[in-house]
Write a protein that holds these residues in place. Structure first.
Motif, mmCIF file in Angstrom:
data_model
loop_
_atom_site.group_PDB
_atom_site.id
_atom_site.type_symbol
_atom_site.label_atom_id
_atom_site.label_comp_id
_atom_site.label_asym_id
_atom_site.label_seq_id
_atom_site.Cartn_x
_atom_site.Cartn_y
_atom_site.Cartn_z
ATOM 1 N N TYR A 20 0.693 -1.249 -0.274
ATOM 2 C CA TYR A 20 -0.131 -0.468 -0.010
ATOM 3 C C TYR A 20 0.719 1.371 0.038
ATOM 4 O O TYR A 20 0.444 1.922 -0.713
ATOM 5 N N VAL A 21 1.572 1.104 0.549
ATOM 6 C CA VAL A 21 3.061 2.387 0.834
ATOM 7 C C VAL A 21 3.687 2.307 0.087
ATOM 8 O O VAL A 21 3.707 3.575 -0.879
ATOM 9 N N VAL A 22 4.032 1.675 -0.757
ATOM 10 C CA VAL A 22 4.569 1.506 -1.883
ATOM 11 C C VAL A 22 3.990 1.686 -3.159
ATOM 12 O O VAL A 22 3.438 3.077 -4.415
ATOM 13 N N GLN A 23 2.794 1.723 -3.508
ATOM 14 C CA GLN A 23 1.764 1.880 -4.279
ATOM 15 C C GLN A 23 1.452 3.570 -3.926
ATOM 16 O O GLN A 23 0.609 4.438 -5.763
ATOM 17 N N LYS A 24 0.891 4.648 -2.602
ATOM 18 C CA LYS A 24 1.104 5.504 -2.655
ATOM 19 C C LYS A 24 2.048 6.240 -3.297
ATOM 20 O O LYS A 24 1.992 7.317 -3.382
ATOM 21 N N ASN A 25 3.578 5.810 -3.270
ATOM 22 C CA ASN A 25 4.787 6.818 -3.099
ATOM 23 C C ASN A 25 5.424 6.034 -4.091
ATOM 24 O O ASN A 25 6.919 5.949 -4.080
#
Length: 361
Positions: free
Chosen positions: A153-158
């Protein structure tokens, strides 16, 4: 007497039930995507894990920080689920096996972990995990699944910003100069190892090993072809073709005493042993190429038979470190944004929370 004992038993059971119930009381409810309680028991488990790592008891303020971590992890996991992100159980199993293998210093499948731990430590996998993490295998895998969800999720958001994070040429060269002495080749050897287990038919094993030996020495089969054939289902033999250092770990991986490996290093390139018998198999080895120890320049290969240079290796590691720092900061910022009164219902605050968190002090 029996009556007194019965009364005491009832009191003890009631006391145990009271403590068990107390551990299940919610300290907070995360409700971004669903209602999820963060209980006192969950907090105690996580705190115990941290306390084992730092070898001391956490303070009340530190336990509050751990509680915030649990809340923020739950927020990100729920946000990931809300965004449609999922992690397959097979991915969790693979990640679990890899992490356990790394901690044990061997590369094995999950089904082999139990046997290894029983032999090395005399403990089951659940016992080891409970000692190290406070969780059994099922709970630990659930935790790992949440970790993978959060990462995705964090990778997807950034994603866009993360791709820009990379080590600079100056950082790479500085890292090389400050660690130059650690970039070395030990004596290494490229070798073919062919092993045919005896199982229940030693004669058939000997014949198979002899057949491969004959085909190899007469050049009917190459080392590469033998290695490929060993990977086929029900091949009945093992063949390793790789570069090995002169170390105890390499000897163990090759299933031979270190003294025997030392003798192999004394042979010249092109040497092929006879088919030899051990207690469990028939085998032969062949020395294909030898590499002498040397200091590595920044443009040298990290290991023979690869394409990765020292420069590439340092760049990859520094970039990974910088990306991990970026991701950690991004996850923290994201969690802080989600940590609102609308998304989190704190059941205990102030002095009441302090009192609950003051266990064992």
């Amino acid at each position: 007497m029996k009556k007194i004992i019965s009364v005491l038993s009832i009191l003890m059971f009631a006391t145990f039930a009271m403590f068990a119930q107390a551990d299940l009381q919610p300290l907070a409810v995360v409700k971004l995507n669903k209602n999820e309680s963060i209980t006192l028991r969950q907090l105690k488990v996580r705190c115990t894990t941290y306390e084992k790592q730092i070898n001391r008891t956490l303070t009340v303020e530190e336990r509050k920080q751990v509680l915030d971590t649990l809340i923020e992890e739950a927020l990100i996991v729920q946000a990931a689920a809300k965004a449609g992100i999922s992690v397959a159980d097979s991915s969790v199993d693979q990640y679990f096996a890899q992490s356990m293998s790394q901690s044990l210093g061997v590369n094995v499948s999950e089904k082999d972990l139990e046997d290894i731990l029983k032999k090395q430590q005399g403990k089951t996998l659940d016992e080891v995990l409970l000692e190290q993490t406070g969780m059994n295998k099922a709970d630990y895998k659930k935790h790992l699944k949440n970790v993978l969800l959060m990462q995705q999720y964090v990778v997807q958001k950034n994603q866009a910003e993360l791709q820009k994070v990379a080590a600079t040429d100056e950082e790479i060269r500085m890292a090389y100069e400050s660690n130059k002495s650690s970039f070395v080749w030990n004596d290494m050897i490229k070798m073919l190892v062919v092993i045919v287990p005896k199982d229940n038919n030693p004669e058939a094993a000997k014949q198979k090993a002899t057949d491969f030996y004959t085909k190899y020495t007469t050049k009917a089969l190459t080392a590469e072809q033998i290695a490929v054939q060993s990977q086929a289902d029900n091949s009945g033999f093992k063949a390793g073709l790789g570069v090995f250092p002169k170390t105890e770990a390499a000897a163990s991986g090759l299933q031979m005493p270190l003294q025997n490996l030392m003798l192999v290093f004394q042979q010249g390139e092109g040497y092929t042993s006879e088919v030899e018998e051990t207690s469990t198999d028939y085998r032969f080895i062949s020395v294909i190429k030898k590499y002498d120890a040397k200091m590595l320049a920044i443009g040298d290969l990290v290991q023979p038979e690869t394409t990765v240079t020292v420069y590439d290796y340092i760049r990859a590691n520094l970039t990974q470190q910088k990306q991990q720092i970026y991701m950690s900061n991004a996850a923290t910022n994201l969690a802080k944004e989600l940590h609102t009164a609308e998304n989190v219902d704190m059941k205990k605050t102030g002095a009441a929370l302090d009192k609950i968190l003051d266990w064992g002090n």
